[in-house]
Design a protein around this motif. Structure first.
Motif, PDB file in Angstrom:
ATOM      1  N   UNK A 137       0.827  -1.211   0.000  1.00  0.00           N
ATOM      2  CA  UNK A 137       0.000   0.000   0.000  1.00  0.00           C
ATOM      3  C   UNK A 137       0.858   1.256   0.000  1.00  0.00           C
ATOM      4  N   UNK A 138       1.904   1.282   0.821  1.00  0.00           N
ATOM      5  CA  UNK A 138       2.760   2.465   0.917  1.00  0.00           C
ATOM      6  C   UNK A 138       3.522   2.706  -0.386  1.00  0.00           C
ATOM      7  N   UNK A 139       4.080   1.646  -0.976  1.00  0.00           N
ATOM      8  CA  UNK A 139       4.853   1.804  -2.210  1.00  0.00           C
ATOM      9  C   UNK A 139       3.965   2.197  -3.389  1.00  0.00           C
ATOM     10  N   UNK A 140       2.708   1.797  -3.355  1.00  0.00           N
ATOM     11  CA  UNK A 140       1.772   2.152  -4.427  1.00  0.00           C
ATOM     12  C   UNK A 140       1.486   3.647  -4.478  1.00  0.00           C
ATOM     13  N   UNK A 141       1.779   4.361  -3.384  1.00  0.00           N
ATOM     14  CA  UNK A 141       1.521   5.801  -3.349  1.00  0.00           C
ATOM     15  C   UNK A 141       2.626   6.611  -4.022  1.00  0.00           C
ATOM     16  N   UNK A 142       3.765   5.988  -4.319  1.00  0.00           N
ATOM     17  CA  UNK A 142       4.855   6.710  -4.970  1.00  0.00           C
ATOM     18  C   UNK A 142       4.469   7.072  -6.406  1.00  0.00           C
ATOM     19  N   UNK A 143       4.771   8.304  -6.778  1.00  0.00           N
ATOM     20  CA  UNK A 143       4.473   8.741  -8.141  1.00  0.00           C
ATOM     21  C   UNK A 143       5.288   7.912  -9.130  1.00  0.00           C
ATOM     22  N   UNK A 144       4.616   7.345 -10.117  1.00  0.00           N
ATOM     23  CA  UNK A 144       5.295   6.532 -11.126  1.00  0.00           C
ATOM     24  C   UNK A 144       5.255   5.045 -10.838  1.00  0.00           C
ATOM     25  N   UNK A 145       4.765   4.671  -9.655  1.00  0.00           N
ATOM     26  CA  UNK A 145       4.642   3.245  -9.335  1.00  0.00           C
ATOM     27  C   UNK A 145       3.209   2.817  -9.601  1.00  0.00           C
ATOM     28  N   UNK A 146       3.073   1.659 -10.230  1.00  0.00           N
ATOM     29  CA  UNK A 146       1.738   1.111 -10.401  1.00  0.00           C
ATOM     30  C   UNK A 146       1.238   0.558  -9.082  1.00  0.00           C
ATOM     31  N   UNK A 147       0.050   0.014  -9.107  1.00  0.00           N
ATOM     32  CA  UNK A 147      -0.525  -0.587  -7.909  1.00  0.00           C
ATOM     33  C   UNK A 147       0.245  -1.859  -7.580  1.00  0.00           C
ATOM     34  N   UNK A 148       0.846  -1.926  -6.401  1.00  0.00           N
ATOM     35  CA  UNK A 148       1.548  -3.135  -5.990  1.00  0.00           C
ATOM     36  C   UNK A 148       0.533  -4.195  -5.618  1.00  0.00           C
ATOM     37  N   UNK A 149       0.651  -5.335  -6.266  1.00  0.00           N
ATOM     38  CA  UNK A 149      -0.220  -6.455  -5.948  1.00  0.00           C
ATOM     39  C   UNK A 149       0.494  -7.358  -4.944  1.00  0.00           C
ATOM     40  N   UNK A 150      -0.261  -7.913  -4.026  1.00  0.00           N
ATOM     41  CA  UNK A 150       0.297  -8.859  -3.065  1.00  0.00           C
ATOM     42  C   UNK A 150       0.108 -10.255  -3.649  1.00  0.00           C
ATOM     43  N   UNK A 151       1.209 -10.990  -3.716  1.00  0.00           N
ATOM     44  CA  UNK A 151       1.184 -12.349  -4.271  1.00  0.00           C
ATOM     45  C   UNK A 151       1.516 -13.303  -3.135  1.00  0.00           C
ATOM     46  N   UNK A 152       0.559 -14.126  -2.790  1.00  0.00           N
ATOM     47  CA  UNK A 152       0.769 -15.032  -1.668  1.00  0.00           C
ATOM     48  C   UNK A 152       0.906 -14.250  -0.375  1.00  0.00           C
ATOM     49  N   UNK A 153       1.796 -14.697   0.491  1.00  0.00           N
ATOM     50  CA  UNK A 153       1.976 -14.067   1.794  1.00  0.00           C
ATOM     51  C   UNK A 153       3.181 -13.125   1.805  1.00  0.00           C
ATOM     52  N   UNK A 154       4.214 -13.423   1.010  1.00  0.00           N
ATOM     53  CA  UNK A 154       5.487 -12.715   1.140  1.00  0.00           C
ATOM     54  C   UNK A 154       5.861 -11.839  -0.040  1.00  0.00           C
ATOM     55  N   UNK A 155       5.142 -11.874  -1.136  1.00  0.00           N
ATOM     56  CA  UNK A 155       5.590 -11.198  -2.350  1.00  0.00           C
ATOM     57  C   UNK A 155       4.697 -10.027  -2.747  1.00  0.00           C
ATOM     58  N   UNK A 156       5.345  -8.998  -3.321  1.00  0.00           N
ATOM     59  CA  UNK A 156       4.630  -7.864  -3.906  1.00  0.00           C
ATOM     60  C   UNK A 156       5.233  -7.585  -5.275  1.00  0.00           C
ATOM     61  N   UNK A 157       4.396  -7.022  -6.178  1.00  0.00           N
ATOM     62  CA  UNK A 157       4.883  -6.793  -7.536  1.00  0.00           C
ATOM     63  C   UNK A 157       4.086  -5.680  -8.193  1.00  0.00           C
ATOM     64  N   UNK A 158       4.787  -4.853  -9.002  1.00  0.00           N
ATOM     65  CA  UNK A 158       4.111  -3.782  -9.737  1.00  0.00           C
ATOM     66  C   UNK A 158       4.969  -3.360 -10.917  1.00  0.00           C
TER      67      UNK A 158
END
Length: 199
Positions: free
Chosen positions: A24-45
């Motif tokens: 959620x926090x990283x998704x607020x950075x300008x130029x970052x897409x919405x970070x999706x949570x994958x499983x329990x430990x992973x995020x990706x955008x």
């Protein structure tokens, strides 16, 4: 176009909640897409600029418990139509492929589409972040406070006032925290990532 896949490698017992908060926090950075949570430990955008890519990596390295994969699809002018979902999914997959299942916290691996796995550009980007990560890992709490204020845009005088210390003490904190090395490494990483994004 760039994408980032990060895997939490810490020992927090509430890791799912922590990972979600980071996304959620990283998704607020300008130029970052919405970070999706994958499983329990992973995020990706997917990410639209080399500057934001570096900012996200720096935030994750500073946290200390993340392994990071960066995917790059080079284009003629360094830009991609952001509405092209197929390319966005492709660059996300490349970032996931860059991150090995056994990757340790603090590692940054890079994969660039259309190049060999042992690509020099990818290695150089990873090396720059390894050096930055070493500087960040040696930083004290005071050093983190000082560098965070300067990174946010305050000059040394303003940052010193914010912390209630003298300008000389602020300068000493920044020097001990490796601020110059971090700044130089960050600019190098931005330049390398930008070059990797162009054909």
């Amino acid at each position: 176009m760039w994408a980032l896949h990060a895997r939490y490698r810490g020992r927090d017992t509430r890791r799912a909640e922590l990972v979600k908060r980071f996304a959620e926090a990283l998704s607020t950075l300008e130029g970052a897409g919405q970070f999706e949570v994958i499983g329990v430990e992973d995020i990706r955008a997917h990410i639209t600029s080399p500057l934001t890519t570096c900012d996200v990596v720096m935030a994750l390295l500073a946290a200390g418990d993340w392994a990071i994969g960066i995917g790059v699809i080079p284009t003629v002018d360094g830009t991609v139509d952001e509405s092209d979902e197929a390319i966005i999914e492709q660059v996300k997959k490349i970032s996931s492929d860059a991150l090995r299942p056994t990757a340790k916290a603090g590692t940054v691996k890079v994969r660039i589409a259309g190049t060999k796995r042992d690509n020099t550009q990818a290695f150089n980007i990873s090396a720059a972040f390894t050096l930055i990560g070493q500087v960040l890992s040696k930083r004290t709490i005071e050093g983190r406070e000082a560098t965070a204020l300067v990174r946010s845009g305050l000059n040394q005088n303003e940052a010193a006032q914010e912390l209630g210390i003298s300008k000389q003490a602020m300068s000493q904190r920044l020097q001990a925290a490796g601020w110059q090395a971090e700044s130089a490494g960050w600019q190098l990483a931005v330049n390398l990532i930008e070059q990797a994004g162009k054909r």
